[in-house]
Design an enzyme around this catalytic site. Structure first.
Site, PDB file in Angstrom:
ATOM      1  N   ASN A   7       0.846 -32.902 -11.197  1.00  0.00           N
ATOM      2  CA  ASN A   7       1.828 -32.148 -11.979  1.00  0.00           C
ATOM      3  C   ASN A   7       2.847 -33.153 -12.505  1.00  0.00           C
ATOM      4  O   ASN A   7       3.753 -33.571 -11.785  1.00  0.00           O
ATOM      5  CB  ASN A   7       2.490 -31.095 -11.074  1.00  0.00           C
ATOM      6  CG  ASN A   7       3.510 -30.253 -11.812  1.00  0.00           C
ATOM      7  OD1 ASN A   7       3.800 -30.496 -12.988  1.00  0.00           O
ATOM      8  ND2 ASN A   7       4.063 -29.269 -11.127  1.00  0.00           N
ATOM      9  N   ARG A  76      -1.799 -29.786 -14.031  1.00  0.00           N
ATOM     10  CA  ARG A  76      -1.010 -28.669 -14.516  1.00  0.00           C
ATOM     11  C   ARG A  76      -0.597 -29.006 -15.951  1.00  0.00           C
ATOM     12  O   ARG A  76       0.025 -30.039 -16.188  1.00  0.00           O
ATOM     13  CB  ARG A  76       0.232 -28.492 -13.644  1.00  0.00           C
ATOM     14  CG  ARG A  76       1.090 -27.391 -14.182  1.00  0.00           C
ATOM     15  CD  ARG A  76       2.441 -27.356 -13.548  1.00  0.00           C
ATOM     16  NE  ARG A  76       3.195 -26.261 -14.138  1.00  0.00           N
ATOM     17  CZ  ARG A  76       4.506 -26.241 -14.242  1.00  0.00           C
ATOM     18  NH1 ARG A  76       5.207 -27.251 -13.796  1.00  0.00           N
ATOM     19  NH2 ARG A  76       5.107 -25.221 -14.780  1.00  0.00           N
ATOM     20  N   HIS A 165       4.511 -19.727 -15.975  1.00  0.00           N
ATOM     21  CA  HIS A 165       4.308 -19.499 -14.529  1.00  0.00           C
ATOM     22  C   HIS A 165       2.965 -18.799 -14.268  1.00  0.00           C
ATOM     23  O   HIS A 165       2.788 -18.156 -13.233  1.00  0.00           O
ATOM     24  CB  HIS A 165       5.397 -18.577 -13.927  1.00  0.00           C
ATOM     25  CG  HIS A 165       6.759 -19.183 -13.822  1.00  0.00           C
ATOM     26  ND1 HIS A 165       7.889 -18.435 -13.991  1.00  0.00           N
ATOM     27  CD2 HIS A 165       7.170 -20.426 -13.521  1.00  0.00           C
ATOM     28  CE1 HIS A 165       8.960 -19.196 -13.828  1.00  0.00           C
ATOM     29  NE2 HIS A 165       8.539 -20.421 -13.542  1.00  0.00           N
ATOM     30  N   HIS A 209       8.042 -13.608  -9.974  1.00  0.00           N
ATOM     31  CA  HIS A 209       8.242 -15.021  -9.599  1.00  0.00           C
ATOM     32  C   HIS A 209       9.721 -15.321  -9.836  1.00  0.00           C
ATOM     33  O   HIS A 209      10.162 -15.479 -10.979  1.00  0.00           O
ATOM     34  CB  HIS A 209       7.340 -15.918 -10.470  1.00  0.00           C
ATOM     35  CG  HIS A 209       7.508 -17.381 -10.198  1.00  0.00           C
ATOM     36  ND1 HIS A 209       6.542 -18.169  -9.608  1.00  0.00           N
ATOM     37  CD2 HIS A 209       8.556 -18.214 -10.434  1.00  0.00           C
ATOM     38  CE1 HIS A 209       6.980 -19.408  -9.496  1.00  0.00           C
ATOM     39  NE2 HIS A 209       8.201 -19.464  -9.987  1.00  0.00           N
ATOM     40  N   ARG A 242      19.331 -20.449 -16.970  1.00  0.00           N
ATOM     41  CA  ARG A 242      18.905 -19.945 -18.290  1.00  0.00           C
ATOM     42  C   ARG A 242      19.408 -18.517 -18.491  1.00  0.00           C
ATOM     43  O   ARG A 242      19.396 -17.717 -17.549  1.00  0.00           O
ATOM     44  CB  ARG A 242      17.379 -19.938 -18.401  1.00  0.00           C
ATOM     45  CG  ARG A 242      16.771 -21.308 -18.419  1.00  0.00           C
ATOM     46  CD  ARG A 242      15.285 -21.223 -18.786  1.00  0.00           C
ATOM     47  NE  ARG A 242      14.609 -22.440 -18.406  1.00  0.00           N
ATOM     48  CZ  ARG A 242      13.496 -22.468 -17.676  1.00  0.00           C
ATOM     49  NH1 ARG A 242      12.923 -21.350 -17.269  1.00  0.00           N
ATOM     50  NH2 ARG A 242      12.958 -23.622 -17.365  1.00  0.00           N
ATOM     51  N   ASP A 284      22.651 -21.596  -7.605  1.00  0.00           N
ATOM     52  CA  ASP A 284      21.795 -21.434  -6.427  1.00  0.00           C
ATOM     53  C   ASP A 284      22.169 -20.148  -5.695  1.00  0.00           C
ATOM     54  O   ASP A 284      23.309 -19.985  -5.241  1.00  0.00           O
ATOM     55  CB  ASP A 284      21.977 -22.652  -5.503  1.00  0.00           C
ATOM     56  CG  ASP A 284      20.905 -22.697  -4.428  1.00  0.00           C
ATOM     57  OD1 ASP A 284      20.553 -21.626  -3.885  1.00  0.00           O
ATOM     58  OD2 ASP A 284      20.419 -23.795  -4.124  1.00  0.00           O
ATOM     59  N   ARG A 286      21.618 -19.128  -2.851  1.00  0.00           N
ATOM     60  CA  ARG A 286      22.109 -19.316  -1.468  1.00  0.00           C
ATOM     61  C   ARG A 286      23.629 -19.424  -1.454  1.00  0.00           C
ATOM     62  O   ARG A 286      24.283 -18.856  -0.566  1.00  0.00           O
ATOM     63  CB  ARG A 286      21.492 -20.579  -0.843  1.00  0.00           C
ATOM     64  CG  ARG A 286      20.055 -20.376  -0.434  1.00  0.00           C
ATOM     65  CD  ARG A 286      19.383 -21.675  -0.113  1.00  0.00           C
ATOM     66  NE  ARG A 286      19.146 -22.450  -1.343  1.00  0.00           N
ATOM     67  CZ  ARG A 286      18.273 -23.431  -1.445  1.00  0.00           C
ATOM     68  NH1 ARG A 286      17.571 -23.786  -0.392  1.00  0.00           N
ATOM     69  NH2 ARG A 286      18.097 -24.064  -2.585  1.00  0.00           N
ATOM     70  N   GLU A 383       0.784 -22.843  -6.188  1.00  0.00           N
ATOM     71  CA  GLU A 383       0.180 -23.213  -7.469  1.00  0.00           C
ATOM     72  C   GLU A 383      -0.869 -24.317  -7.296  1.00  0.00           C
ATOM     73  O   GLU A 383      -1.877 -24.321  -7.991  1.00  0.00           O
ATOM     74  CB  GLU A 383       1.283 -23.629  -8.458  1.00  0.00           C
ATOM     75  CG  GLU A 383       2.037 -22.419  -8.975  1.00  0.00           C
ATOM     76  CD  GLU A 383       3.463 -22.708  -9.418  1.00  0.00           C
ATOM     77  OE1 GLU A 383       4.265 -23.150  -8.580  1.00  0.00           O
ATOM     78  OE2 GLU A 383       3.768 -22.476 -10.595  1.00  0.00           O
TER      79      GLU A 383
HETATM   80  P1  ADP Z   1      11.339 -23.713  -9.080  1.00  0.00           P
HETATM   81  O1  ADP Z   1      11.584 -22.484  -9.879  1.00  0.00           O
HETATM   82  O2  ADP Z   1      12.140 -24.891  -9.536  1.00  0.00           O
HETATM   83  O3  ADP Z   1       9.890 -24.001  -8.795  1.00  0.00           O
HETATM   84  P2  ADP Z   1      11.710 -22.581  -6.446  1.00  0.00           P
HETATM   85  O4  ADP Z   1      10.709 -21.530  -6.635  1.00  0.00           O
HETATM   86  O5  ADP Z   1      11.571 -23.473  -5.274  1.00  0.00           O
HETATM   87  O6  ADP Z   1      11.972 -23.491  -7.688  1.00  0.00           O
HETATM   88  O7  ADP Z   1      13.146 -21.866  -6.370  1.00  0.00           O
HETATM   89  C1  ADP Z   1      14.307 -22.590  -6.242  1.00  0.00           C
HETATM   90  C2  ADP Z   1      15.494 -21.631  -6.147  1.00  0.00           C
HETATM   91  O8  ADP Z   1      15.251 -20.680  -5.105  1.00  0.00           O
HETATM   92  C3  ADP Z   1      16.793 -22.308  -5.758  1.00  0.00           C
HETATM   93  O9  ADP Z   1      17.511 -22.684  -6.895  1.00  0.00           O
HETATM   94  C4  ADP Z   1      17.514 -21.255  -4.990  1.00  0.00           C
HETATM   95  O10 ADP Z   1      18.365 -20.519  -5.863  1.00  0.00           O
HETATM   96  C5  ADP Z   1      16.457 -20.313  -4.507  1.00  0.00           C
HETATM   97  N1  ADP Z   1      16.276 -20.379  -3.046  1.00  0.00           N
HETATM   98  C6  ADP Z   1      15.614 -21.292  -2.322  1.00  0.00           C
HETATM   99  N2  ADP Z   1      15.688 -20.999  -1.003  1.00  0.00           N
HETATM  100  C7  ADP Z   1      16.410 -19.859  -0.909  1.00  0.00           C
HETATM  101  C8  ADP Z   1      16.851 -19.054   0.181  1.00  0.00           C
HETATM  102  N3  ADP Z   1      16.568 -19.353   1.434  1.00  0.00           N
HETATM  103  N4  ADP Z   1      17.597 -17.978  -0.114  1.00  0.00           N
HETATM  104  C9  ADP Z   1      17.892 -17.654  -1.397  1.00  0.00           C
HETATM  105  N5  ADP Z   1      17.511 -18.372  -2.451  1.00  0.00           N
HETATM  106  C10 ADP Z   1      16.780 -19.461  -2.214  1.00  0.00           C
END
Ligand code: ADP
Length: 397
Positions: A7, A76, A165, A209, A242, A284, A286, A383
């Site tokens: 990837n 990918r 995705h 997703h 976004r 984020d 979290r 993936e």
């Molecule tokens: P990408 O879309 O870049 O592939 P991921 O699917 O790994 O990324 O998602 C990343 C996002 O998921 C982070 O920015 C965060 O907001 C969210 N995330 C990751 N772990 C947690 C968690 N334990 N609780 C809530 N949100 C989370």
């Protein structure tokens, strides 16, 4: 059969080696290609090393893998346009097509191509297979992919919904069908005494997703019939940074009022919007949750805002599918943020969605209550595994 998955992004290259049983042997990333600070991480090791380009990055990955024979390579590739509805063996013609499709994905297809070129050069006799992010969505009907703008732009520039995705949506959709027991009737478990029907995919499901980028798909009997990302990954539900769908008039209004260039408005909508903009402090989820627990009003608003927007999309897909048998949550937010799943599903009560609070809280695979009319699942996306499955199918053919 050992399959290498590549990837390649603009400044990173993720790699994974899986054996014939799809067990991971190596998993790693070269992060910071062409930059001063470049790290190589694999399995549980990390080291610093300057890597100038994608070819060197592939060389590094091959050095890590050592003498293990590689039988096929899966790449990918973000954009397959209207041409590629499935994964395909990359010959000179396919490579040219991927290059041409860079017009539609200028940030993604060029680095994907760099990865392909490097593998072709360094592993001469090993077949390379492209697995496209857009392929799973190629079954969406005309009414779902058409934009209501002059159709000459579709013909001239290919402006239509493509969706992204796709590899993740396909993986979790297939897993959802497996969990539904492949029953003969939608949403019903296999009849007592009868084995599940392998290979049959019957049922209406919505796959969510939700990660840093987020998209939602409506899947009917295994085929995607609509998806929230569009011509680019900017459309759909709001994401980490976004905006998702907004009134397009805002774009030229803002450009005029603020004297913004094309790149500046692009940066605002892709990098400064979404959860980051609505909360005012983080992209984020979290961080949002930490503050929401302390009753911070911006954090509470952001959570409700996201739940509302996602539920609205699910509701519209319930209409597109004429009912739902299952909803599946995946990716960083979908797999972990139980509080967001709870809030989304609150909006879906009229569809008969009922969660089991304990199971949801623990992010179990099945999080629905016994009385729920719709099954709700949490499935970890994979993936890499999906790409390996597609590669194996092509090689066996
Ligand atoms: P990408 O879309 O870049 O592939 P991921 O699917 O790994 O990324 O998602 C990343 C996002 O998921 C982070 O920015 C965060 O907001 C969210 N995330 C990751 N772990 C947690 C968690 N334990 N609780 C809530 N949100 C989370």
């Amino acid at each position: 059969m050992n399959i290498l998955i590549i990837n390649a992004g603009s400044s990173s290259l993720k790699f994974q080696l899986l054996n014939g049983k799809f067990e991971p042997l190596y998993k790693g990333i070269v992060d910071g290609i062409g930059k001063e600070k470049c790290f190589v991480k694999y399995n549980d090791k990390t080291y610093k090393k300057k890597i100038r380009n994608h070819e060197q990055a592939v060389k590094e990955a091959l050095a890590i893998i050592g003498n293990i024979k590689i039988n096929a390579i899966g790449h990918r590739v973000v954009h397959g346009g209207e041409k590629y509805k499935d994964a395909i063996l990359i010959d000179a013609r396919v490579q040219r097509e991927i290059e041409k499709l860079s017009e539609l994905a200028p940030l993604h297809n060029p680095p994907n191509l760099e990865g392909i070129k490097a593998c072709k050069k360094l592993l001469k006799d090993v077949p390379n297979i492209a697995v496209f992010d857009t392929a799973f969505h190629q079954t969406i009907p005309e009414q779902a992919y058409t934009y209501a703008i002059p159709q000459k732009y579709y013909k001239k520039y290919g402006i239509r919904r493509y969706g992204f995705h796709g590899t993740s949506h396909k993986y979790v959709a297939d897993e959802t069908y497996r969990l539904l027991g492949q029953s003969n009737r939608p949403g019903q478990p296999p009849r007592p005494g009868q084995p599940p029907r392998p290979g049959k995919k019957i049922g209406k499901i919505i796959t969510c997703h939700l990660g840093n980028g987020s998209s939602i798909s409506a899947v009917k009997n295994g085929n995607c019939i609509d998806t929230s990302m569009g011509f680019t990954p900017l459309e759909g539900v709001p994401m980490g940074t976004r905006s998702g769908s907004i009134d397009p008039a805002i774009v030229y209004y803002l450009m005029e009022k603020e004297g913004l260039t094309h790149d500046e408005i692009d940066n605002i909508l892709n990098k400064k919007s979404g959860i980051l903009a609505v909360s005012g402090f983080s992209n984020d989820l979290r961080d949002i949750w930490v503050k929401a627990k302390k009753k911070n009003k911006h954090a509470l608003f952001t959570l409700d805002y996201m739940a509302y927007k996602i539920a609205m999309k699910i509701g519209s897909y319930a209409a597109a599918l004429d009912g739902i048998d299952a909803i599946t949550f995946t990716a960083g937010i979908g797999q972990n943020a139980w509080y967001l799943r709870r809030d989304i599903c609150k909006y879906l009560k009229h569809l008969g969605v009922r969660l089991d609070p304990q199971k949801n809280r623990k992010s179990k695979e099945r999080i629905y209550d016994k009385i729920s009319k719709v099954k709700v699942f949490v499935i970890k996306t994979n993936e890499g595994l999906q790409i390996a499955k597609e590669v194996k199918k092509i090689i066996n053919r």
